[in-house]
Design a protein around this motif. Structure first.
Motif, PDB file in Angstrom:
ATOM      1  N   THR A 142       0.839  -1.198   0.111  1.00  0.00           N
ATOM      2  CA  THR A 142       0.063  -0.091  -0.154  1.00  0.00           C
ATOM      3  C   THR A 142       0.699   1.169  -0.061  1.00  0.00           C
ATOM      4  O   THR A 142       2.066   1.161  -0.034  1.00  0.00           O
ATOM      5  N   HIS A 265       6.003   3.625  -1.010  1.00  0.00           N
ATOM      6  CA  HIS A 265       5.580   2.380  -0.567  1.00  0.00           C
ATOM      7  C   HIS A 265       6.928   2.001   0.376  1.00  0.00           C
ATOM      8  O   HIS A 265       7.776   2.632   0.720  1.00  0.00           O
ATOM      9  N   GLY A 296      -3.629   0.055  -3.416  1.00  0.00           N
ATOM     10  CA  GLY A 296      -3.037  -1.064  -3.198  1.00  0.00           C
ATOM     11  C   GLY A 296      -2.548  -1.792  -4.208  1.00  0.00           C
ATOM     12  O   GLY A 296      -3.001  -1.659  -5.326  1.00  0.00           O
ATOM     13  N   LEU A 362      -4.114  -1.698   4.350  1.00  0.00           N
ATOM     14  CA  LEU A 362      -4.512  -2.730   3.256  1.00  0.00           C
ATOM     15  C   LEU A 362      -6.044  -2.869   3.757  1.00  0.00           C
ATOM     16  O   LEU A 362      -6.369  -3.135   2.460  1.00  0.00           O
ATOM     17  N   ALA A 365      -7.463  -0.847   1.066  1.00  0.00           N
ATOM     18  CA  ALA A 365      -6.956  -0.582  -0.196  1.00  0.00           C
ATOM     19  C   ALA A 365      -7.987  -0.676  -1.437  1.00  0.00           C
ATOM     20  O   ALA A 365      -8.746  -1.825  -1.186  1.00  0.00           O
TER      21      ALA A 365
END
Length: 418
Positions: A142, A265, A296, A362, A365
Motif C-alpha cells: 500500500t 511504499h 493497493g 491494507l 486499499a
C-alpha cells in the motif's frame, strides 16, 4: 465447516483436488519475478529454500523454478504461452488476459478450502474475473504519505490530514527553500500509481461502483483541477515538471533531503534510512479529512492448465501459502502478507512494526482494475498522458475524457476478442 474439517484433521479441498490422485514423477515448472535488488537477496534464494523443503516432504515431485527480473518476467511468460510451452505456475504482474483465454485453473480448482479462505478478502476479489478467482495474490503493498521530519520541524509544521493542510505545508516548505515541497511523480515510470492515489483521496478512482471505467467522473476532474491549481500552478511540486518526474527520481530526491512530502511504499523506508533521513508516515490526506481509501498493489500467482498438473500444483501452492512462507517472503522484501493469518502474525510481531502503517492501510486499499484485460492499454495511456492534465493551461476534463474514451474502446475490443 472449515473449523470442523480442521478439527477432524482432514484436508479440505475444492474441485476434488488434493485429496485424490498421485503426484509421482512430476516436475512442475514455475516462472517467478525477482524482488531482490542484488544477487544477495534475489528471489532465487527464497524459492530454492521453499522448493527444497517441499521436495523433502513430497518425493517424486520436483519444482523447477526460473526467476526473471520484473523487466522481463511478464514478457517471458507470454512467449512461453504463445509458443505452446506454458509453465505450470507463473508469479507475475497480471492474469486477466490468460483467464479470458481459458488457460488458467481457478483458485477453487487448486487450493484447499482453508488456504483459499485465508486470502485477504479485497485481494481475493481483485483476482476475480466474472466472479471466479483466477489470480491468487502473492505479494501486496500500500502507499502512505512520507514526510521529512527535519524539514517539517524547521518550518514548525505538523503532517497534513487534508488537501488544504498539505497545500499549506507545501507553501511553508517552499518558503524555506525546499526543492520539492511535494514531489508529484507523474512521469511514465509509474504515473498510474500516483494518479490513482490522488483520485481515491478525492472520492473517485479509475472505475465506478459497478466496476466499469469511470475515469472522467466529476470527482476525478475536481481532484486533478485542485492539483493543477493548488500545487503545480503555485510552484509547489519542484523544479521538474510532474509529467517528467519518475518515481525512482522522486524517491532519490527524498533520500537526498530535497523533498518535503511524497507518496511512497515500504521500500522507501530503507532508501531513506540508508541516507540518514528522518521521516514520518501518515495516511494520505483527503479533500475533507484523511482519505477513506488508499491504493493497493498486488502481484499474482497463476496456474496454467496446459500440462494438466492440477493436483500437484494445488498441493504445492497450499505449501507456498503457509503462514511461515508468506511471512518469510513479506519480511525479506518489505511487502505485506496476502493472507489473514500472516497479517495477524505480522501485526503482533515487534520486529514488523515498521510495516504497521502500510498493514493498517491494507484493509482500506483499492487495487488497479486488473480483472479487465484492457487495463494494460489503459494504464499505458495514463502513464504517457496524465501529466498534461495538471500542467499550466492543462485541461483535466479534456485529458480524462480522452482517457475514458480510450478505456471504453479498449474494453469493447477485449470483449469482442474474448
Amino acid at each position: 465447516m472449515v473449523a470442523v474439517l480442521t478439527a477432524l484433521g482432514m484436508t479440505a479441498t475444492l474441485g476434488g483436488c488434493g485429496a485424490l490422485g498421485g503426484s509421482e514423477d512430476v516436475t512442475l515448472k514455475l516462472v517467478a519475478a525477482d524482488y531482490g535488488d542484488s544477487a544477495g537477496n534475489s528471489s532465487r534464494k527464497y524459492w530454492d529454500k521453499v522448493v527444497a523443503a517441499y521436495e523433502d516432504e513430497h518425493p517424486g515431485v520436483h519444482v523447477d523454478v526460473s526467476v526473471y527480473s520484473w523487466n522481463d518476467v511478464d514478457r517471458k511468460v507470454k512467449e512461453m504461452v504463445d509458443s505452446g510451452d506454458a509453465p505450470d505456475l507463473a508469479q507475475i504482474g497480471a492474469y486477466a488476459e490468460y483467464a479470458a483465454a481459458g488457460r488458467l485453473y481457478t483458485a477453487d480448482e487448486l487450493l484447499s478450502i482453508t488456504t483459499q479462505a485465508d486470502f485477504a478478502g479485497q485481494l481475493a476479489d481483485a483476482g476475480k474475473v466474472g466472479g471466479r478467482q483466477y489470480g491468487m495474490p502473492f505479494a501486496a503493498s500500500t502507499r502512505v504519505l512520507f514526510y521529512n521530519k527535519d524539514l517539517f520541524d524547521a518550518a514548525g509544521l505538523t503532517p497534513p490530514t487534508t488537501w488544504a493542510e498539505l497545500a499549506s505545508d507545501a507553501e511553508a516548505l517552499e518558503a524555506d527553500g525546499v526543492s520539492y515541497p511535494y514531489a508529484l511523480p507523474l512521469g511514465p515510470e509509474e504515473a498510474q500509481a500516483e494518479t490513482m492515489q490522488w483520485l481515491l483521496s478525492g472520492g473517485g478512482g479509475y472505475t465506478d461502483t459497478l466496476g466499469s471505467y469511470g475515469i472522467d467522473s466529476a470527482e476525478n476532474v475536481e481532484t486533478l483541477t485542485w492539483l493543477r491549481d493548488q500545487l503545480v500552478g503555485k510552484g509547489l511540486t519542484g523544479p521538474v515538471a510532474p509529467a517528467e518526474l519518475n518515481r525512482a527520481d522522486a524517491f532519490a530526491a527524498f533520500a537526498a533531503g530535497k523533498v518535503g512530502m511524497l507518496n511512497g511504499h515500504p521500500s522507501l523506508m530503507k532508501i531513506a534510512e540508508k541516507k540518514g533521513v528522518r521521516f514520518g508516515m501518515v495516511p494520505m490526506p483527503g479533500a475533507d479529512g484523511e482519505s477513506k481509501s488508499t491504493m493497493g498493489v498486488a502481484d499474482w500467482m497463476l496456474a496454467f492448465k496446459q500440462n494438466g498438473h492440477r493436483d500437484e500444483a494445488g498441493k504445492f501452492l497450499d505449501f507456498v501459502y503457509s503462514e511461515k512462507n508468506v511471512l518469510d517472503f513479506s519480511r525479506e522484501y518489505d511487502l505485506l502478507p496476502v493472507t489473514n493469518s500472516a497479517s495477524r502474525a505480522m501485526a503482533a510481531a515487534p520486529e514488523d512494526q515498521a510495516l504497521r502503517p502500510f498493514l493498517d492501510e491494507l484493509a482500506f486499499a483499492e487495487f488497479y482494475p486488473v480483472g479487465h484485460t484492457s487495463w494494460a492499454e489503459v494504464s499505458a495511456a495514463v502513464k504517457t498522458g496524465i501529466g498534461e492534465a495538471v500542467a499550466a493551461g492543462g485541461s483535466p476534463s479534456g485529458v480524462l475524457s480522452g482517457l475514458q474514451t480510450r478505456a471504453v474502446r479498449a474494453e469493447a475490443d477485449s470483449d469482442s476478442m474474448g
